[in-house]
Design an enzyme around this catalytic site. Sequence first.
Site, PDB file in Angstrom:
ATOM      1  N   HIS A  77    -110.353  55.202   1.199  1.00 21.22           N
ATOM      2  CA  HIS A  77    -109.236  54.435   0.666  1.00 21.22           C
ATOM      3  C   HIS A  77    -109.477  52.953   0.938  1.00 21.22           C
ATOM      4  O   HIS A  77    -110.220  52.573   1.846  1.00 21.22           O
ATOM      5  CB  HIS A  77    -107.932  54.892   1.292  1.00 21.22           C
ATOM      6  N   GLU A  79    -107.527  50.736   2.236  1.00 18.46           N
ATOM      7  CA  GLU A  79    -107.092  50.341   3.575  1.00 18.46           C
ATOM      8  C   GLU A  79    -108.152  50.696   4.616  1.00 18.46           C
ATOM      9  O   GLU A  79    -108.435  49.918   5.527  1.00 18.46           O
ATOM     10  CB  GLU A  79    -105.780  51.050   3.953  1.00 18.46           C
ATOM     11  N   CYS A 108    -104.212  56.871   6.199  1.00 21.74           N
ATOM     12  CA  CYS A 108    -104.336  55.425   6.373  1.00 21.74           C
ATOM     13  C   CYS A 108    -103.253  54.895   7.311  1.00 21.74           C
ATOM     14  O   CYS A 108    -103.504  53.994   8.108  1.00 21.74           O
ATOM     15  CB  CYS A 108    -104.265  54.719   5.023  1.00 21.74           C
TER      16      CYS A 108
END
Length: 155
Positions: A77, A79, A108
């Site tokens: 992801h 993040e 996350c």
Amino acid sequence: MRPSWPEYFMSITELVAKRATCLRRRVGAILVKDKRILATGYNGAPAGLSHCETVGCLRENSAIPSGERHELCRGLHAEQNAIIQAANHGISIKDSILYCTNKPCVICTKMIINAGIKKIYFQEGYDDPLADQMLAEAGLEIVRFHYEMPILHKN
């Protein structure tokens, strides 16, 4: 008109998302402290591995709904990549602000909490009740970002 700081950083986050290689959703993230960008990240396969554009989408091929079974994906992801980039370059992100085009998932969220990030701005995303609960319990401020429409004045 001069953009506010959140508008400025969110617009950069949107540009970062254009580098994403995910076939389902392009997501961008930046970490900011004292009005300075510390790290950026977008979603895609780990460095040096084939992108889903080349090998196909594992999630799509397995009919996995959005927001579920995050571990069944070749990609990281946005993040996660921003946090990893900061770590790779020895940059502390404690007390930073995360700007992200999508609301963080629970995976996350756990990383964000442990990294010491203090605030999250996001544009859109799916509901993740466990992520919401953990963010609230950690006392993290999370703000759904909406662009302000400029008011034009005629003289």
